[in-house]
Scaffold this motif. Structure first.
Motif, mmCIF file in Angstrom:
data_model
loop_
_atom_site.group_PDB
_atom_site.id
_atom_site.type_symbol
_atom_site.label_atom_id
_atom_site.label_comp_id
_atom_site.label_asym_id
_atom_site.label_seq_id
_atom_site.Cartn_x
_atom_site.Cartn_y
_atom_site.Cartn_z
ATOM 1 N N TYR A 151 42.285 32.291 42.303
ATOM 2 C CA TYR A 151 42.469 33.553 41.590
ATOM 3 C C TYR A 151 41.787 33.499 40.225
ATOM 4 N N LEU A 152 41.125 34.570 39.890
ATOM 5 C CA LEU A 152 40.496 34.731 38.586
ATOM 6 C C LEU A 152 41.064 36.016 37.996
ATOM 7 N N ASP A 153 41.768 35.862 36.891
ATOM 8 C CA ASP A 153 42.431 37.018 36.267
ATOM 9 C C ASP A 153 43.288 37.779 37.278
ATOM 10 N N LYS A 154 44.055 37.017 38.050
ATOM 11 C CA LYS A 154 45.002 37.524 39.048
ATOM 12 C C LYS A 154 44.341 38.200 40.253
ATOM 13 N N LYS A 155 43.029 38.092 40.365
ATOM 14 C CA LYS A 155 42.308 38.661 41.502
ATOM 15 C C LYS A 155 41.883 37.520 42.424
#
Length: 140
Positions: A44-48
């Motif tokens: 996940y990157l910035d919750k994505k």
């Protein structure tokens, strides 16, 4: 007379398990393993969700069947971090080998950079003009 029928895997499961158990007993003196395990990790990157890795543990081997990163998240070492996570899990479970495959147009250099060694190649697989590379990393 022998008859061939197309069946679902659930039809074969108990027969397959019995044959493999008999082979374990014949070769090792006991049943070595009865439980396969699927391992799936999301990145996940910035919750994505931007990446994922899926692996199958069987006996003392883990086979990575999928590693994918979205186009916009490439170049951030996410793939290497996912492989490191699988390797950490593998070491905790006493795994000897991690194996995986990739196609000639995908990530050959990436896996080499991460310490994986090509042990076989197969040309025109899965389609003419593509080479499938088989990798291994020995942990012990």
């Amino acid at each position: 007379m022998i008859e061939m029928k197309r069946v679902g895997m659930e039809t074969l499961d108990s027969m397959v398990e019995k044959v493999f158990a008999e082979q374990d007993i014949d070769h090792f003196g006991s049943i070595v393993e009865t439980k396969k395990e699927k391992i799936a990790i999301g990145a996940y990157l910035d919750k994505k969700l931007v990446g994922g890795i899926v692996a199958d543990k069987e006996y003392q081997t883990i086979h990575v069947s999928l590693l994918v990163i979205t186009q916009d998240a490439r170049g951030l070492s996410i793939g290497s971090k996912m492989l490191q996570e699988i390797e950490t899990i593998a070491k905790e479970k006493g795994i000897i080998h991690i194996t995986l495959t990739t196609r000639s147009y995908q990530a050959v250099d990436f896996y080499k950079k991460n310490g994986y060694t090509v042990f076989a190649t197969l040309e025109d697989m899965p389609i003419e003009g593509v080479t499938k590379h088989y990798f291994d990393k020995r942990l012990k």
